[in-house]
Design a protein around this motif. Structure first.
Motif, PDB file in Angstrom:
ATOM      1  N   GLU A 178      -2.100 -12.435 -10.891  1.00  0.00           N
ATOM      2  CA  GLU A 178      -3.326 -13.084 -10.408  1.00  0.00           C
ATOM      3  C   GLU A 178      -3.896 -12.362  -9.187  1.00  0.00           C
ATOM      4  O   GLU A 178      -5.110 -12.242  -9.042  1.00  0.00           O
ATOM      5  N   ALA A 179      -3.022 -11.880  -8.302  1.00  0.00           N
ATOM      6  CA  ALA A 179      -3.477 -11.169  -7.097  1.00  0.00           C
ATOM      7  C   ALA A 179      -4.121  -9.834  -7.460  1.00  0.00           C
ATOM      8  O   ALA A 179      -5.083  -9.414  -6.813  1.00  0.00           O
ATOM      9  N   VAL A 180      -3.621  -9.171  -8.484  1.00  0.00           N
ATOM     10  CA  VAL A 180      -4.210  -7.909  -8.936  1.00  0.00           C
ATOM     11  C   VAL A 180      -5.581  -8.187  -9.548  1.00  0.00           C
ATOM     12  O   VAL A 180      -6.566  -7.512  -9.241  1.00  0.00           O
ATOM     13  N   ALA A 181      -5.638  -9.195 -10.422  1.00  0.00           N
ATOM     14  CA  ALA A 181      -6.872  -9.511 -11.147  1.00  0.00           C
ATOM     15  C   ALA A 181      -8.009  -9.910 -10.207  1.00  0.00           C
ATOM     16  O   ALA A 181      -9.175  -9.770 -10.571  1.00  0.00           O
ATOM     17  N   ARG A 182      -7.689 -10.371  -9.010  1.00  0.00           N
ATOM     18  CA  ARG A 182      -8.739 -10.687  -8.031  1.00  0.00           C
ATOM     19  C   ARG A 182      -9.460  -9.419  -7.567  1.00  0.00           C
ATOM     20  O   ARG A 182     -10.590  -9.492  -7.089  1.00  0.00           O
ATOM     21  N   ILE A 183      -8.794  -8.281  -7.692  1.00  0.00           N
ATOM     22  CA  ILE A 183      -9.338  -7.011  -7.201  1.00  0.00           C
ATOM     23  C   ILE A 183      -9.841  -6.132  -8.335  1.00  0.00           C
ATOM     24  O   ILE A 183     -10.925  -5.582  -8.274  1.00  0.00           O
ATOM     25  N   TRP A 184      -9.023  -5.969  -9.393  1.00  0.00           N
ATOM     26  CA  TRP A 184      -9.389  -5.058 -10.466  1.00  0.00           C
ATOM     27  C   TRP A 184      -8.514  -5.263 -11.687  1.00  0.00           C
ATOM     28  O   TRP A 184      -7.561  -6.030 -11.652  1.00  0.00           O
ATOM     29  N   SER A 185      -8.838  -4.540 -12.737  1.00  0.00           N
ATOM     30  CA  SER A 185      -8.027  -4.490 -13.949  1.00  0.00           C
ATOM     31  C   SER A 185      -7.561  -3.047 -14.090  1.00  0.00           C
ATOM     32  O   SER A 185      -8.352  -2.172 -14.471  1.00  0.00           O
ATOM     33  N   PRO A 186      -6.301  -2.772 -13.734  1.00  0.00           N
ATOM     34  CA  PRO A 186      -5.817  -1.390 -13.746  1.00  0.00           C
ATOM     35  C   PRO A 186      -6.010  -0.694 -15.096  1.00  0.00           C
ATOM     36  O   PRO A 186      -5.748  -1.282 -16.142  1.00  0.00           O
ATOM     37  N   ARG A 187      -6.473   0.531 -15.025  1.00  0.00           N
ATOM     38  CA  ARG A 187      -6.711   1.363 -16.195  1.00  0.00           C
ATOM     39  C   ARG A 187      -6.057   2.724 -15.961  1.00  0.00           C
ATOM     40  O   ARG A 187      -5.629   3.031 -14.859  1.00  0.00           O
ATOM     41  N   GLY A 188      -6.035   3.518 -17.007  1.00  0.00           N
ATOM     42  CA  GLY A 188      -5.543   4.883 -16.897  1.00  0.00           C
ATOM     43  C   GLY A 188      -4.127   4.962 -16.354  1.00  0.00           C
ATOM     44  O   GLY A 188      -3.255   4.204 -16.773  1.00  0.00           O
ATOM     45  N   PRO A 189      -3.889   5.875 -15.391  1.00  0.00           N
ATOM     46  CA  PRO A 189      -2.526   6.086 -14.895  1.00  0.00           C
ATOM     47  C   PRO A 189      -1.932   4.865 -14.189  1.00  0.00           C
ATOM     48  O   PRO A 189      -0.717   4.697 -14.173  1.00  0.00           O
ATOM     49  N   TRP A 190      -2.767   3.999 -13.639  1.00  0.00           N
ATOM     50  CA  TRP A 190      -2.245   2.803 -12.968  1.00  0.00           C
ATOM     51  C   TRP A 190      -1.725   1.799 -13.982  1.00  0.00           C
ATOM     52  O   TRP A 190      -0.666   1.193 -13.783  1.00  0.00           O
ATOM     53  N   ARG A 191      -2.435   1.624 -15.066  1.00  0.00           N
ATOM     54  CA  ARG A 191      -1.962   0.729 -16.126  1.00  0.00           C
ATOM     55  C   ARG A 191      -0.693   1.315 -16.748  1.00  0.00           C
ATOM     56  O   ARG A 191       0.267   0.596 -17.010  1.00  0.00           O
TER      57      ARG A 191
END
Length: 178
Positions: free
Chosen positions: A148-161
């Motif tokens: 939930e804390a991540v989703a408040r900022i962004w939806s990780p894509r690419g190398p982060w996902r």
């Protein structure tokens, strides 16, 4: 990390304190996410906010962007040192996060258990993702709640996902970031 039970217990106790117990006001931090009374993530604080962290009770700062990024505060370490705040720098290139970066961040967070810590980067993408991994892997929090804390900022894509998924699988955690 999991073998350090006293530190883990202290950290878990701090994480589980209700957010209403957060007594001291935090300076204005960009994209701030309060994980617990002792853990906050954010984007790059301006120098004036860094100078107010000691008054807000922060005892350590973990900075995750390279010091060469355009909005880095060149004297961040000195600003924090004047306040007696420990500074940990784990420069993570945005396009190539690796397991070694997570391990370094996790080691610092484990060592700093029980202290009030700000984990920041430029926007709170690196910080929110690394904090998610730490909360799920080291502290065994439910991934749905930690995400939930991540989703408040962004939806990780690419190398982060890819990093998130690989670390979760490595540690036997069944969760697909959305």
């Amino acid at each position: 990390m999991d073998n350090d039970m006293p530190s883990r217990r202290a950290f878990m106790a701090a994480v589980l304190i209700p957010l209403g117990a957060y007594a001291q006001a935090s300076p204005r931090l960009p994209n701030e996410v309060q994980v617990s009374p002792l853990l906050v993530t954010s984007g790059q604080p301006p120098a004036r906010a860094l100078a107010a962290l000691g008054e807000a009770g922060f005892q350590a700062v973990i900075y995750l962007a390279p010091s060469t990024v355009p909005d880095a505060v060149a004297d961040e370490h000195a600003i924090l040192q004047k306040q007696g705040i420990e500074f940990v720098h784990v420069p993570i290139p945005f396009g190539s996060p690796e397991e070694k970066h997570y391990l370094e961040v996790a080691g610092a967070l484990t060592r700093l258990a029980g202290k009030k810590v700000l984990v920041h980067c430029q926007v709170n993408m690196r910080a929110s993702t690394m904090m998610f991994l730490y909360r799920v892997i080291a502290l065994h929090e439910p991934p749905e709640r930690a995400y939930e804390a991540v989703a408040r900022i962004w939806s990780p894509r690419g190398p982060w996902r890819e990093l998130m998924v690989s670390q979760l699988r490595k540690h036997g955690v069944a969760f697909e970031p959305y």
